[in-house]
Design a protein around this motif. Structure first.
Motif, mmCIF file in Angstrom:
data_model
loop_
_atom_site.group_PDB
_atom_site.id
_atom_site.type_symbol
_atom_site.label_atom_id
_atom_site.label_comp_id
_atom_site.label_asym_id
_atom_site.label_seq_id
_atom_site.Cartn_x
_atom_site.Cartn_y
_atom_site.Cartn_z
ATOM 1 N N THR A 77 0.837 -1.186 0.000
ATOM 2 C CA THR A 77 0.000 0.000 0.000
ATOM 3 C C THR A 77 0.877 1.243 0.000
ATOM 4 O O THR A 77 1.647 1.444 0.921
ATOM 5 N N VAL A 133 -5.888 -3.284 4.604
ATOM 6 C CA VAL A 133 -6.576 -2.034 4.928
ATOM 7 C C VAL A 133 -7.875 -2.345 5.660
ATOM 8 O O VAL A 133 -8.640 -3.229 5.258
ATOM 9 N N ARG A 148 -6.535 6.459 7.145
ATOM 10 C CA ARG A 148 -6.673 5.043 6.839
ATOM 11 C C ARG A 148 -5.953 4.236 7.912
ATOM 12 O O ARG A 148 -4.934 4.673 8.453
ATOM 13 N N GLU A 150 -4.223 0.420 8.743
ATOM 14 C CA GLU A 150 -3.693 -0.786 8.115
ATOM 15 C C GLU A 150 -2.994 -1.647 9.159
ATOM 16 O O GLU A 150 -2.430 -1.124 10.128
ATOM 17 N N SER A 188 -11.175 3.843 3.248
ATOM 18 C CA SER A 188 -10.516 2.585 2.897
ATOM 19 C C SER A 188 -9.812 2.665 1.551
ATOM 20 O O SER A 188 -9.032 1.784 1.191
ATOM 21 N N VAL A 195 -2.107 7.949 7.699
ATOM 22 C CA VAL A 195 -2.203 6.491 7.601
ATOM 23 C C VAL A 195 -1.618 5.883 8.869
ATOM 24 O O VAL A 195 -0.426 6.037 9.148
ATOM 25 N N ARG A 197 -0.448 2.685 10.677
ATOM 26 C CA ARG A 197 -0.018 1.345 10.273
ATOM 27 C C ARG A 197 0.524 0.605 11.491
ATOM 28 O O ARG A 197 1.509 1.029 12.100
#
Length: 308
Positions: A77, A133, A148, A150, A188, A195, A197
């Protein structure tokens, strides 16, 4: 003795010599034939024994070349361009993370107060560097900062469950959403200026290290739009944090999103007072008490002296 008698006595003796001579010739012929068969066979055996043991396509030099040509695994990603002024400022530089000696109050992977008394899940030290995701709760339309969530493959973290918890932190009145000051909505797909993560220590170190941050397998970082959450910290908390694991997870998000919003590090404002969310509490509380939130219940910012 007559001549006839002498001929009879010598005749058998000569015949015996001839028979022995024929037998000797036959024996020598058999020996020559055996040698003719055995010598080439022996040569073939020696050649087979000396040959390298690989089949077509197993040439070691070809295998070595193929191995050398394989590159590192890339993230599946790609981070979208920053959509907020704070994110577009680039790397959230954390010099105290880079310069912090490894011998000072380094967290362990064992039990910690914030993790409760139960046993911890198995925490892999590294992963493939690819992510899933979170989709549950996501909407491609909404107000505020698009973010987002993840989770790296193989971590055992359910990205949808993690995203639900993170959404609660970002919307909490004591968090950065305080008084409507900041709003966030989860996506998404499409552009995301933030983001989050959750990744193994090795992947966290690699991504943070690209911008010169040394997370030494233990801590989190913010690099550009990426908030890298070390799996160990997400799953076990910190030995310095006296509180539930959920609260420590809130501290992780509030601290790193605080960097994304432009806040720098702060330190303890006084003995017995709440530690600022922007304080690196994992390295010691310096007389403060553990705290996960930027604001208190009276809408007061829980800050402290700036750390240069």
């Amino acid at each position: 003795m007559s001549a006839e008698v002498r001929r009879r006595q010598t005749r058998p003796r000569g015949g015996g010599l001839r028979r022995r001579s024929r037998r000797e010739r036959r024996r020598r012929s058999r020996i020559r034939l055996l040698v003719a068969v055995l010598v080439p066979t022996a040569v073939i055996c020696v050649a087979v024994a000396a040959a390298p043991l690989w089949t077509d396509g197993d040439d070691p030099s070809a295998a070595a070349a193929a191995s050398a040509s394989s590159g590192p695994v890339k993230d599946s990603t790609d981070s979208a361009p920053a959509s907020s002024p704070a994110a577009s400022a680039g790397v959230g530089t954390e010099p105290t993370v880079r310069a912090k000696p490894r011998t000072k109050s380094k967290p362990s992977s064992g039990s910690s107060p914030s993790a409760g008394s139960g046993s911890h899940p198995v925490i892999p030290p590294s992963g493939p560097g690819t992510f899933t995701v979170a989709r549950a709760g996501a909407s491609d339309t909404g107000k505020g900062n698009a973010y987002r969530v993840e989770a790296e493959h193989g971590t055992g973290v359910d990205p949808d469950k993690a995203a639900a918890q993170i959404a609660g932190f970002l919307a909490a009145p004591r968090g950065w959403a305080h008084g409507g000051e900041h709003t966030f909505h989860q996506v998404s797909k499409g552009a995301a200026g933030l983001v989050v993560r959750i990744a193994t220590a090795a992947t966290t170190d690699r991504i943070c290290g690209k911008s010169g941050l040394d997370t030494h397998g233990e801590v989190n970082c913010r690099v550009g739009v990426d908030v890298m959450v070390n799996l160990k910290r997400w799953q076990t908390g910190s030995p310095e944090f006296d509180g539930p694991l959920a609260d420590y997870r809130a501290l992780i998000i509030n601290h790193e999103v605080g960097h994304w919003l432009g806040h720098g590090h702060e330190t303890c404002p006084g003995k017995g007072r709440p530690a600022p969310a922007m304080m690196q509490q994992i390295y010691g509380l310096k007389g403060c008490v553990a705290n996960a939130w930027p604001y208190d219940t009276k809408d007061q910012y829980l800050g402290g002296p700036s750390v240069s």
